[in-house]
Write a protein that holds these residues in place. Structure first.
Motif, PDB file in Angstrom:
ATOM      1  N   VAL A   1       0.867  -1.184   0.000  1.00 43.56           N
ATOM      2  CA  VAL A   1       0.000   0.000   0.000  1.00 43.56           C
ATOM      3  C   VAL A   1       0.901   1.231   0.000  1.00 43.56           C
ATOM      4  O   VAL A   1       1.698   1.429   0.930  1.00 43.56           O
TER       5      VAL A   1
ATOM      6  N   LEU B   1      -2.127  -1.173  -3.739  1.00 45.20           N
ATOM      7  CA  LEU B   1      -3.139  -0.133  -3.566  1.00 45.20           C
ATOM      8  C   LEU B   1      -2.405   1.196  -3.371  1.00 45.20           C
ATOM      9  O   LEU B   1      -1.511   1.285  -2.526  1.00 45.20           O
TER      10      LEU B   1
ATOM     11  N   ASP C   1      -4.615  -0.497  -7.853  1.00 49.45           N
ATOM     12  CA  ASP C   1      -5.822   0.313  -7.618  1.00 49.45           C
ATOM     13  C   ASP C   1      -5.392   1.669  -7.078  1.00 49.45           C
ATOM     14  O   ASP C   1      -4.414   1.760  -6.324  1.00 49.45           O
TER      15      ASP C   1
ATOM     16  N   TYR D   1     -10.677   1.215   2.912  1.00 48.08           N
ATOM     17  CA  TYR D   1      -9.962   0.709   1.725  1.00 48.08           C
ATOM     18  C   TYR D   1      -8.864  -0.289   2.103  1.00 48.08           C
ATOM     19  O   TYR D   1      -8.584  -1.230   1.354  1.00 48.08           O
TER      20      TYR D   1
ATOM     21  N   LYS E   1     -10.676  -3.612   2.741  1.00 52.60           N
ATOM     22  CA  LYS E   1     -11.094  -4.191   1.459  1.00 52.60           C
ATOM     23  C   LYS E   1      -9.884  -4.827   0.768  1.00 52.60           C
ATOM     24  O   LYS E   1      -9.936  -5.977   0.333  1.00 52.60           O
ATOM     25  N   PHE E   2      -8.792  -4.091   0.713  1.00 54.30           N
ATOM     26  CA  PHE E   2      -7.589  -4.575   0.048  1.00 54.30           C
ATOM     27  C   PHE E   2      -7.056  -5.824   0.738  1.00 54.30           C
ATOM     28  O   PHE E   2      -6.726  -6.837   0.102  1.00 54.30           O
TER      29      PHE E   2
ATOM     30  N   GLU F   1      -9.395  -8.920   0.253  1.00 52.88           N
ATOM     31  CA  GLU F   1      -9.318  -9.449  -1.115  1.00 52.88           C
ATOM     32  C   GLU F   1      -8.021 -10.230  -1.323  1.00 52.88           C
ATOM     33  O   GLU F   1      -7.978 -11.250  -1.984  1.00 52.88           O
TER      34      GLU F   1
END
Ligand code: MLT
Length: 265
Positions: free
Chosen positions: A114, A207, A233, A255, A258-259, A262
């Motif tokens: 990230v 991300l 993303d 976020y 979510k990341f 997933e």
């Protein structure tokens, strides 16, 4: 807790169980930067939040400091914590520069990345001069002078005016840095290599999160990175400056959740 890492004492918070997520703070900050993430993500993940050498409550070994040294410290920390599986790295600004170096040295250790409020490019000639200028100011007038100059640039203008408690929290964090840490990080940032050639080779999920009103790293840098990293993303936070994880912590944690979920599915 404290861990002995590369012959110095490193302060680190470790909380939760699950996928290990290693958070790397920016300059001139420390692990308190990640307070909303430590509180908000450790229900599902193992959140690891160290103070880099010279920052926060970690000791400040003598120079040289470099991205390589910082990345090596983080790898040694993972070894000391007994973490053998791949980790998700999350770096903010200088923390992102360190994540790129970590990727250069230990690509097999990374499950995901990230990139927050950061850039892949090296310093321009002008920025290198500004690093030396900031170092001279810190050495002659003290850390406070550098902090005062930098503080307003860390937030969107609106958040700087409307969130005095947050601004004070960040200011106190900045004043916690040692002179050694401040000078060392300025030199490490000044001399870091360009990481842009790495981007299109990244083969794990990425991300990119950036504040639209970032006054230190323009949002175009994030857009460029997200376009170049395969499958990355991008989330742009309209009401954030350079510290989206503090300026919009609920959105940021959303976020991240979510990341990470997933990634794990
Ligand atoms: C940071 O926030 O880590 C630094 O301001 C980044 C930089 O100065 O390049």
């Amino acid at each position: 807790m404290y861990k002995q890492v590369n012959n110095y004492s490193m302060a680190v918070d470790v909380r939760g169980e699950g996928v290990p997520v290693l958070f790397v703070h920016g300059f001139p900050l420390d692990r308190k930067l990640w307070k909303p993430q430590l509180n908000g993500l450790s229900d599902l993940f193992q959140v690891i939040v160290p103070d880099l050498r010279g920052h926060g409550a970690s000791e400040a070994p003598p120079p040289p400091y470099s991205m390589e040294v910082f990345a090596n410290d983080l790898n040694s920390l993972l070894v000391r914590l007994g973490i053998k599986e791949k980790v998700v790295l999350c770096g903010l600004s200088m923390g992102g520069y360190i994540c790129f170096e970590f990727y250069r040295q230990y690509p097999q250790r990374i499950a995901g990345l990230v990139l927050t409020a950061t850039r892949s490019a090296a310093d321009s000639a002008e920025t290198r001069k500004q690093r030396d200028h900031a170092a001279a100011i810190a050495a002659s007038q003290g850390i406070n002078a550098v902090v005062e100059g930098m503080l307003p640039k860390l937030f969107s203008e609106l958040n700087y005016q409307q969130k005095p408690d947050l601004v004070q929290f960040v200011k106190e964090m900045m004043l916690n840095i040692s002179l050694q840490g401040l000078l060392g990080s300025l030199a490490a940032m000044r001399d870091r290599p360009d990481s842009s050639p790495l981007l299109d080779k990244i083969n794990f999920p990425v991300l990119v999160i950036h504040g639209e009103k970032d006054q230190i790293v323009p949002v175009q840098e994030a857009e460029k990175m997200a376009r170049t990293i395969p499958g990355a993303d991008l989330e742009v936070f309209t009401d954030s400056g350079h510290l989206p994880n503090l300026e919009q912590p609920v959105l940021y944690n959303h976020y991240m959740h979510k990341f990470l979920l997933e990634l794990n599915s």
